[in-house]
Design a protein around this motif. Structure first.
Motif, PDB file in Angstrom:
ATOM      1  N   ASN A 164      -5.716  -3.782  -3.034  1.00 47.13           N
ATOM      2  CA  ASN A 164      -4.844  -2.977  -2.182  1.00 47.13           C
ATOM      3  C   ASN A 164      -4.168  -1.862  -2.994  1.00 47.13           C
ATOM      4  OD1 ASN A 164      -3.295  -2.072  -0.064  1.00 47.13           O
ATOM      5  ND2 ASN A 164      -1.911  -3.814  -0.044  1.00 47.13           N
ATOM      6  N   GLY A 219      -1.865   9.574  -4.126  1.00 47.78           N
ATOM      7  CA  GLY A 219      -2.462   8.624  -5.065  1.00 47.78           C
ATOM      8  C   GLY A 219      -2.305   9.057  -6.516  1.00 47.78           C
ATOM      9  N   SER A 257      -4.504   2.204  -2.857  1.00 46.36           N
ATOM     10  CA  SER A 257      -3.320   3.056  -2.728  1.00 46.36           C
ATOM     11  C   SER A 257      -3.309   4.161  -3.778  1.00 46.36           C
ATOM     12  CB  SER A 257      -2.052   2.204  -2.846  1.00 46.36           C
ATOM     13  OG  SER A 257      -0.894   2.999  -2.803  1.00 46.36           O
ATOM     14  N   THR A 260      -5.613   7.049  -2.663  1.00 48.60           N
ATOM     15  CA  THR A 260      -5.500   7.651  -1.331  1.00 48.60           C
ATOM     16  C   THR A 260      -4.690   8.945  -1.357  1.00 48.60           C
ATOM     17  OG1 THR A 260      -5.618   5.452  -0.330  1.00 48.60           O
ATOM     18  CG2 THR A 260      -4.757   7.233   1.037  1.00 48.60           C
ATOM     19  N   GLY A 262       2.685   1.822  -3.228  1.00 46.02           N
ATOM     20  CA  GLY A 262       1.800   2.305  -4.282  1.00 46.02           C
ATOM     21  C   GLY A 262       1.806   3.816  -4.421  1.00 46.02           C
ATOM     22  N   PHE A 263       2.322   4.541  -3.396  1.00 44.79           N
ATOM     23  CA  PHE A 263       2.426   5.998  -3.474  1.00 44.79           C
ATOM     24  C   PHE A 263       3.568   6.434  -4.393  1.00 44.79           C
ATOM     25  CE2 PHE A 263       0.519   6.406   1.038  1.00 44.79           C
ATOM     26  CZ  PHE A 263      -0.759   6.406   0.497  1.00 44.79           C
ATOM     27  N   PHE A 267       0.833  -1.206   0.000  1.00 50.54           N
ATOM     28  CA  PHE A 267       0.000   0.000   0.000  1.00 50.54           C
ATOM     29  C   PHE A 267       0.870   1.258   0.000  1.00 50.54           C
ATOM     30  CE2 PHE A 267      -2.225   3.382   2.301  1.00 50.54           C
ATOM     31  CZ  PHE A 267      -3.404   3.466   1.581  1.00 50.54           C
ATOM     32  N   LEU A 268       1.902   1.288   0.836  1.00 49.38           N
ATOM     33  CA  LEU A 268       2.778   2.454   0.918  1.00 49.38           C
ATOM     34  C   LEU A 268       3.623   2.600  -0.347  1.00 49.38           C
ATOM     35  CD1 LEU A 268       3.921   2.164   4.639  1.00 49.38           C
ATOM     36  CD2 LEU A 268       2.225   3.732   3.676  1.00 49.38           C
TER      37      LEU A 268
END
Length: 467
Positions: free
Chosen positions: A405, A416, A409, A412, A368-369, A365-366
């Motif tokens: 997930n 995002g 990400s 967000t 994905g930034f 998830f992190l």
């Protein structure tokens, strides 16, 4: 210090990528630099814990990439999506859906959700879907009095459906990587006749969660229209038809704009789910069908065709260059003992497989930034996938969890990707804060979907098992 070289290697690549260097060259260049360091230290008698034998596998890895039949689906699905976008098939589809639902409150939002789903199924690329939907639908929604936050949130959320709605390029790539990881996990457990998991299995597993997400989006838009009608007012059908420039009746527009692309996508997906065609074969059917549609709509001239082929070549080359760089990174990472380090870390983690899965999902998830789904699929999943699968996780369930997930990400704030894409095409009158507010309800829905999959994994595994 030298025992932490795998961690230093991974962190170095993340730092290089944050400076904006090309992903494929960053992966390959950093990996080669660390491989040179390992060989140099070994040459002067310092034990760097570097097994240079892994590098000998690189030619076979590259040959395997170039001859991988599954990855042939990538350029063909990209060609299908770009053809539908450039030939204005998607624009006609959106007009038809807007006229069909626009006369009801929240109708334009529901239309955008449905068309975004179909666009996601055809392109599978988050950026392309968000930009296309933003350019086509955002001006109309704002002109018809829609709340800025609702309009932008709906467009961003439906754009990220390309991660989960089959036939998605993300699922093609993820399915190929998970297939290798699953076989590797079984071999590590002493199973020498390993079962396989295919891209088609992942498509089937993604279908139910993807459709549930679409229904949740539409219910949310309908509830907003019901309880806050000023945020999603109804449009006058005659005014909307005149504004969109269509003189033919609604029935003719639906026949022209809605039926052909829906039939094409259903044919492609249906042939895969029924077992009649592999994803690669179905992608060829999809590309040919999109070409026929573009010709039938008289939207395909030499300039458009060159633009389509250039875009397809660009995306395909990028994917394969990243895959080559990721293969080199993976070999160097393992040469430094990174695989054993990750295995020991997961096995010693409190909570066992549950704790390990939560940590992996949080890391993805992190990441994905700062990384796109292609880099995460080729770099992270080959490292953690075999270990998690050897701990007993279902490969189809794991693939769907990773896809949703990443979808969350990309949506967000404040980093995002989907938000950046829409900000780039939205008019200056649309504040960034409105885009951030608009996506929050959709993020909560996607988190709810992840929880549903956690407690009811059958949502992802039931259909593949049935078929």
């Amino acid at each position: 210090m030298l025992e932490f070289m795998p961690i230093i290697l991974f962190a170095s690549i993340c730092i290089v990528l944050m400076f904006g260097f090309p992903v494929a060259l960053s992966l390959a260049g950093t990996a080669l630099l660390f491989a040179g360091m390992g060989l140099g230290l070994e040459a002067i008698g310092i034990d760097a814990n570097f097994d240079s034998g892994y590098l000998a596998a690189l030619p076979n890895r590259l040959y395997g990439i170039m001859t991988n039949q599954t990855l042939l689906a990538v350029p063909l699905f990209v060609l299908m999506g770009v053809l539908l976008e450039k030939s204005k098939v998607a624009e006609t589809l959106l007009d038809a859906m807007a006229l069909l639902f626009g006369a009801m409150r929240g109708g334009l939002g529901i239309s955008v959700t449905l068309v975004g789903m179909l666009m996601a199924a055809s392109t599978g690329i988050v950026g392309a879907t968000v930009v296309t939907m933003g350019l086509m639908s955002l001006p109309t929604m704002l002109k018809r009095g829609y709340s800025t936050s609702l309009a932008t949130g709906t467009i961003c959320a439906t754009g990220t459906l390309g991660q989960i709605i089959p036939p998605s390029i993300a699922l093609v790539l993820l399915g190929d990587v998970l297939s290798s990881a699953y076989q590797q996990a079984q071999l590590s457990m002493g199973i020498f006749s390993p079962k396989t998991v295919s891209v088609g299995d992942l498509f089937m597993g993604a279908l139910v969660p993807g459709l549930i997400l679409v229904v949740m989006y539409m219910i949310y838009v309908a509830l907003v229209a019901l309880f806050r009608p000023h945020m999603a007012p109804a449009a006058n059908r005659e005014e909307l038809m005149a504004e969109l420039g269509h003189t033919s009746g609604l029935g003719m527009l639906l026949l022209k704009g809605l039926v052909p692309p829906v039939v094409l996508i259903v044919a492609v997906l249906g042939s895969i789910l029924s077992g009649f065609a592999t994803p690669t074969e179905a992608s060829a059917v999809g590309a040919f069908g999109a070409l026929v549609l573009a010709l039938a709509y008289r939207q395909l001239d030499w300039a458009t065709l060159k633009d389509v082929l250039r875009s397809t070549t660009h995306v395909t080359t990028m994917v394969f260059m990243i895959l080559i760089g990721a293969a080199l990174f993976s070999l160097v990472f393992r040469a430094y003992g990174g695989e054993h380090m990750v295995t020991e870390l997961f096995e010693g983690m409190p909570g066992g497989v549950v704790g390990a899965t939560i940590i992996v999902m949080l890391v993805i998830f992190l990441l994905g930034f700062i990384l796109d789904f292609i880099e995460i699929t080729f770099v992270v999943v080959p490292i953690v996938g075999p270990i998690l699968l050897a701990m007993g996780l279902d490969p189809i369930w794991l693939g769907i969890m990773i896809a949703i997930n990443l979808q969350t990400s990309f949506l967000t704030p404040p980093f995002g990707f989907a938000l950046f894409y829409l900000r780039g095409v939205a008019p200056p009158s649309v504040p960034t804060s409105a885009i951030y507010r608009g996506v929050i309800p959709f993020i909560l829905m996607q988190l709810a979907m992840l929880l549903m999959l956690t407690f009811f994994p059958q949502l992802a595994t039931w259909l593949p098992g049935l078929l």
